[in-house]
Design an enzyme around this catalytic site. Structure first.
Site, PDB file in Angstrom:
ATOM      1  N   THR A 236      32.280 -21.472  15.273  1.00  0.00           N
ATOM      2  CA  THR A 236      33.602 -21.194  15.822  1.00  0.00           C
ATOM      3  C   THR A 236      33.571 -19.846  16.525  1.00  0.00           C
ATOM      4  OG1 THR A 236      35.926 -20.645  15.408  1.00  0.00           O
ATOM      5  CG2 THR A 236      34.484 -20.358  13.542  1.00  0.00           C
TER       6      THR A 236
ATOM      7  N   GLN B  96      36.145 -18.142  27.781  1.00  0.00           N
ATOM      8  CA  GLN B  96      35.465 -17.320  26.774  1.00  0.00           C
ATOM      9  C   GLN B  96      34.643 -18.161  25.796  1.00  0.00           C
ATOM     10  OE1 GLN B  96      38.809 -15.431  24.382  1.00  0.00           O
ATOM     11  NE2 GLN B  96      39.895 -16.949  25.598  1.00  0.00           N
ATOM     12  N   ARG B  97      34.860 -19.466  25.771  1.00  0.00           N
ATOM     13  CA  ARG B  97      34.060 -20.268  24.843  1.00  0.00           C
ATOM     14  C   ARG B  97      33.119 -21.236  25.570  1.00  0.00           C
ATOM     15  NH1 ARG B  97      39.012 -23.955  22.327  1.00  0.00           N
ATOM     16  NH2 ARG B  97      39.022 -25.446  24.036  1.00  0.00           N
TER      17      ARG B  97
ATOM     18  N   MET C 297      41.301 -15.359  22.774  1.00  0.00           N
ATOM     19  CA  MET C 297      41.502 -16.371  21.724  1.00  0.00           C
ATOM     20  C   MET C 297      41.166 -15.826  20.332  1.00  0.00           C
ATOM     21  SD  MET C 297      40.066 -19.972  23.181  1.00  0.00           S
ATOM     22  CE  MET C 297      41.108 -21.108  24.071  1.00  0.00           C
ATOM     23  N   GLY C 298      41.475 -16.621  19.340  1.00  0.00           N
ATOM     24  CA  GLY C 298      41.115 -16.217  17.971  1.00  0.00           C
ATOM     25  C   GLY C 298      42.149 -16.605  16.927  1.00  0.00           C
ATOM     26  N   ARG C 299      43.188 -17.253  17.347  1.00  0.00           N
ATOM     27  CA  ARG C 299      44.190 -17.773  16.431  1.00  0.00           C
ATOM     28  C   ARG C 299      44.712 -16.718  15.442  1.00  0.00           C
ATOM     29  NH1 ARG C 299      42.218 -23.297  14.892  1.00  0.00           N
ATOM     30  NH2 ARG C 299      43.269 -24.315  16.617  1.00  0.00           N
TER      31      ARG C 299
ATOM     32  N   ASP D   2      36.042 -18.127  16.696  1.00  0.00           N
ATOM     33  CA  ASP D   2      37.000 -17.283  15.975  1.00  0.00           C
ATOM     34  C   ASP D   2      36.323 -16.392  14.935  1.00  0.00           C
ATOM     35  OD1 ASP D   2      38.790 -18.631  17.496  1.00  0.00           O
ATOM     36  OD2 ASP D   2      39.803 -19.678  15.861  1.00  0.00           O
TER      37      ASP D   2
ATOM     38  N   GLU E 156      45.605 -13.751  21.103  1.00  0.00           N
ATOM     39  CA  GLU E 156      46.601 -14.822  21.282  1.00  0.00           C
ATOM     40  C   GLU E 156      47.438 -15.015  20.020  1.00  0.00           C
ATOM     41  OE1 GLU E 156      44.643 -18.664  21.683  1.00  0.00           O
ATOM     42  OE2 GLU E 156      43.684 -18.481  19.739  1.00  0.00           O
TER      43      GLU E 156
ATOM     44  N   GLY F 229      37.098 -26.734  18.085  1.00  0.00           N
ATOM     45  CA  GLY F 229      37.059 -26.157  19.431  1.00  0.00           C
ATOM     46  C   GLY F 229      35.626 -25.944  19.895  1.00  0.00           C
TER      47      GLY F 229
HETATM   48  O1  F6P Z   1      38.284 -23.361  17.756  1.00  0.00           O
HETATM   49  C1  F6P Z   1      38.929 -22.162  17.872  1.00  0.00           C
HETATM   50  C2  F6P Z   1      39.761 -22.065  19.119  1.00  0.00           C
HETATM   51  O2  F6P Z   1      38.955 -21.904  20.254  1.00  0.00           O
HETATM   52  C3  F6P Z   1      40.802 -20.981  18.965  1.00  0.00           C
HETATM   53  O3  F6P Z   1      40.331 -19.727  19.305  1.00  0.00           O
HETATM   54  C4  F6P Z   1      41.925 -21.467  19.830  1.00  0.00           C
HETATM   55  O4  F6P Z   1      43.172 -20.986  19.375  1.00  0.00           O
HETATM   56  C5  F6P Z   1      41.838 -22.941  19.627  1.00  0.00           C
HETATM   57  O5  F6P Z   1      40.506 -23.235  19.335  1.00  0.00           O
HETATM   58  C6  F6P Z   1      42.281 -23.752  20.805  1.00  0.00           C
HETATM   59  O6  F6P Z   1      42.091 -25.081  20.486  1.00  0.00           O
HETATM   60  P1  F6P Z   1      42.201 -26.290  21.509  1.00  0.00           P
HETATM   61  O7  F6P Z   1      41.115 -26.146  22.503  1.00  0.00           O
HETATM   62  O8  F6P Z   1      42.021 -27.476  20.622  1.00  0.00           O
HETATM   63  O9  F6P Z   1      43.532 -26.198  22.114  1.00  0.00           O
END
Ligand code: F6P
Length: 405
Positions: free
Chosen positions: A141, A293-294, A187-189, A143, A244, A11
């Site tokens: 990351t 956020q990213r 976010m943060g899985r 995360d 999330e 990501g």
């Molecule tokens: O790389 C981490 C992340 O940003 C997580 O926080 C998020 O759940 C995931 O990637 C989303 O991934 P993608 O952009 O591939 O859907």
């Protein structure tokens, strides 16, 4: 003389291009390094022999500074899982062919814990076939869930965005006389670091976020509604930060799964919004901070960007020292003044593992973050870079689509 290659994976973040600059700038200092190849779309570029010559793309110090303020991955990214070699070694052979054909002596992979799986598998493979290519992982990351390292490049900028945005949301949500609830999905899985970072607002004297839910704590909708009611008795506008990744009934989140088996998570905020509406009946809104956020580099952390560059440069020095199969990591020496050192860890100790919030960072009820966490978060969001602006908009460094095709 040798060539080197660099790739970006997983990501996007605001800092991943700064690590690329770190690798590139350090390589320029080494007379023994000739070409610096950028691999298009992470490891896929090496597999398909799709490399670009970075020296013909990044032509000046100004270009490097612009790249540092550009979010996302300038070379593209991937979510590619290398198969186990026992099942299929054809991909490994393709990778070795590209590296040999392009006379690459060192490969730098900027990515998260899944990408470190690639670093680990390839370093073992190169050892077995006696291929002298050093492979080094450069962490990244939002995360912040990589083991061993104190934190990951990209996290500080994302945390700053979350904190600044939540601060603004608090102001916006507090204007009416009627009671309200605002839920921000972050976010943060599986790990709650980014959601927890919203608690830095408490250091500014804000009582909000009043409730913070992270995946490390068991979530129950019934308890959530009870918590909200309790906070509504104290505050006119209740602000909630929710990860999330908290556990909710099947079907709430998107069911899409990537190559590593990770679900594309999204939908918790809406679910909680609808639950508050139907069960409590007050004004309620949910906000998914989503990719902003990213990629909001206009709000990035200078500490994060500077560290991201430094760890990329350190990776090159590590490979030149003869190391391979390593991941560069940060060790925090102290908070006053904030000091870190860059060290290395074995990729096998980081690959496919996750680091969770320490228990002492979460309050007893499991619905907020304790003040103990603030000393950890605050230095990471510190400082603002000088951003080059064009017509009122932060300038980006981009590579023509046709070059990356
Ligand atoms: O790389 C981490 C992340 O940003 C997580 O926080 C998020 O759940 C995931 O990637 C989303 O991934 P993608 O952009 O591939 O859907």
């Amino acid at each position: 003389m040798m060539n080197i290659a660099v790739a970006q994976s997983g990501g996007p973040t605001c800092a991943i291009n700064a690590s690329l600059v770190g690798v590139f700038r350090e390589a320029l200092k080494v007379p023994d390094i000739d070409a610096v190849f950028g691999s298009v779309n992470g490891i896929e570029g090496i597999i398909n022999n799709h490399l670009v010559d970075m020296k013909s793309l990044i032509k000046s110090t100004e270009d490097m500074e612009l790249l540092k303020q550009t979010p996302s991955t300038v070379l593209g990214s991937c979510r590619y899982k290398l198969p186990d070699r026992q099942d299929d070694d054809s991909v490994y052979r393709k990778i070795a062919n590209t590296l040999i054909q392009r006379q690459i002596g060192a490969f730098f992979y900027i990515g998260g814990n899944d990408s470190m799986d690639t670093v680990n598998k390839l370093s073992e493979y190169f050892r077995e076939i006696s291929l002298d290519v050093k492979i080094i992982g450069i962490p990244k990351t939002i995360d912040n869930d990589l083991c061993i390292t104190d934190h990951t490049p990209g996290f500080g900028s994302a945390a700053k965005y979350v904190a600044v945005t939540m601060h603004e949301i608090i102001r916006d949500s507090s204007v009416y006389s009627m009671p309200s609830v605002t839920v921000a999905e972050i976010m943060g899985r599986h790990a709650g670091w980014l959601t927890a970072s919203s608690a830095v607002l408490h250091a500014l004297g804000e009582s909000a976020p009043h409730l913070i839910y992270v995946p490390e704590c068991k979530f129950s909708l019934e308890k959530f509604l009870k918590d909200v009611r309790q906070e509504m008795a104290k505050h006119k506008a209740v602000i909630v930060a929710v990860s999330e990744g908290i556990e909710v009934p099947d079907g709430v989140q998107s069911g899409v799964v990537d190559n590593f088996g990770h679900k594309y998570l999204s939908g918790i905020g809406k679910y909680l919004e609808e639950s508050v509406r139907s069960e409590i009946g007050c004004k309620v809104r949910s906000i998914e901070l989503n990719v902003m956020q990213r990629c909001s580099s206009h709000l990035c952390s200078r500490t994060d960007i500077d560290e991201a560059e430094a760890i990329g440069s350190a990776g090159v020095r590590c490979a030149l020292n003869g190391d391979t199969g390593k991941v560069m990591v940060f060790r925090r020496v102290k908070n006053q003044p904030y000091t870190i050192v860059i060290e290395t860890a074995d990729a096998g100790e980081i690959a496919n593992k996750e680091k969770f919030l320490p228990t002492e960072f979460v309050n007893k009820e499991g619905n907020n973050i304790s003040d103990k966490a603030l000393d950890y978060f605050l230095p990471l969001i510190h400082g603002e870079p000088d951003i080059v602006i064009d017509k009122g908009i932060p300038k980006h460094f981009t590579i023509q689509e046709s070059v990356l095709k």
